[in-house]
Design a protein around this motif. Structure first.
Motif, PDB file in Angstrom:
ATOM      1  N   SER A  57       0.814  -1.320   0.069  1.00 59.99           N
ATOM      2  CA  SER A  57       0.214   0.032   0.180  1.00 59.99           C
ATOM      3  C   SER A  57       1.266   1.450   0.112  1.00 59.99           C
ATOM      4  O   SER A  57       0.660   1.892  -0.384  1.00 59.99           O
ATOM      5  N   SER A  61       0.935   3.893  -3.305  1.00 64.02           N
ATOM      6  CA  SER A  61       0.718   5.092  -2.679  1.00 64.02           C
ATOM      7  C   SER A  61       2.315   6.518  -4.002  1.00 64.02           C
ATOM      8  O   SER A  61       1.711   7.500  -3.958  1.00 64.02           O
ATOM      9  N   CYS A  77      -5.803   6.517  -8.403  1.00 57.26           N
ATOM     10  CA  CYS A  77      -5.420   6.978  -7.481  1.00 57.26           C
ATOM     11  C   CYS A  77      -7.158   6.232  -6.581  1.00 57.26           C
ATOM     12  O   CYS A  77      -7.348   5.562  -5.806  1.00 57.26           O
ATOM     13  N   GLU A  79      -9.144   4.383  -8.315  1.00 59.48           N
ATOM     14  CA  GLU A  79      -9.867   3.666  -9.107  1.00 59.48           C
ATOM     15  C   GLU A  79      -9.214   2.418  -7.112  1.00 59.48           C
ATOM     16  O   GLU A  79      -9.686   1.976  -6.944  1.00 59.48           O
ATOM     17  N   ASN A  80      -8.617   3.498  -6.135  1.00 58.60           N
ATOM     18  CA  ASN A  80      -8.245   1.900  -5.209  1.00 58.60           C
ATOM     19  C   ASN A  80      -7.309   1.010  -5.258  1.00 58.60           C
ATOM     20  O   ASN A  80      -7.850   0.442  -5.177  1.00 58.60           O
ATOM     21  N   SER A  82      -5.602  -3.133  -5.953  1.00 54.43           N
ATOM     22  CA  SER A  82      -4.430  -3.280  -4.685  1.00 54.43           C
ATOM     23  C   SER A  82      -3.237  -4.282  -4.802  1.00 54.43           C
ATOM     24  O   SER A  82      -2.261  -5.098  -4.457  1.00 54.43           O
TER      25      SER A  82
END
Length: 92
Positions: A57, A61, A77, A79-80, A82
């Motif tokens: 994570s 970022s 970003c 859209e998050n 994984s």
């Protein structure tokens, strides 16, 4: 130096690794794929003592924050993603 390394571990202090990670940005001529690889390479020693999910994570970022194409990174970003692969595809 080798005996010190074997006794105390890596040459670079964890805080130095974290500082390098935090300051990393994509080079002007650096390909997006190379930037993603470099972020992961910097994140590994910086977050070696933390769970892999946290390292991933943080790397994603930093990847977005350091991208040259700020607009694409901002939208990706949101859209998050994984994984770094997903983040890379979204920025492209």
């Amino acid at each position: 130096m080798k005996s010190l390394e074997s006794r105390f571990g890596t040459k670079e202090l964890r805080e130095t690794s974290k500082a390098k990670f935090r300051q990393a940005v994509q080079g002007h001529e650096e390909l997006l794929e190379n930037w993603a690889d470099r972020v992961l390479t910097l994140a590994t020693p910086a977050f070696a003592d933390l769970p892999e999910d946290h390292m991933r994570s943080e790397a994603i970022s930093r990847f977005f924050q350091g991208c040259n194409d700020r607009e694409a990174a901002k939208h990706a970003c949101l859209e998050n993603p994984s994984s770094m692969e997903e983040a890379l595809d979204l920025v492209k």
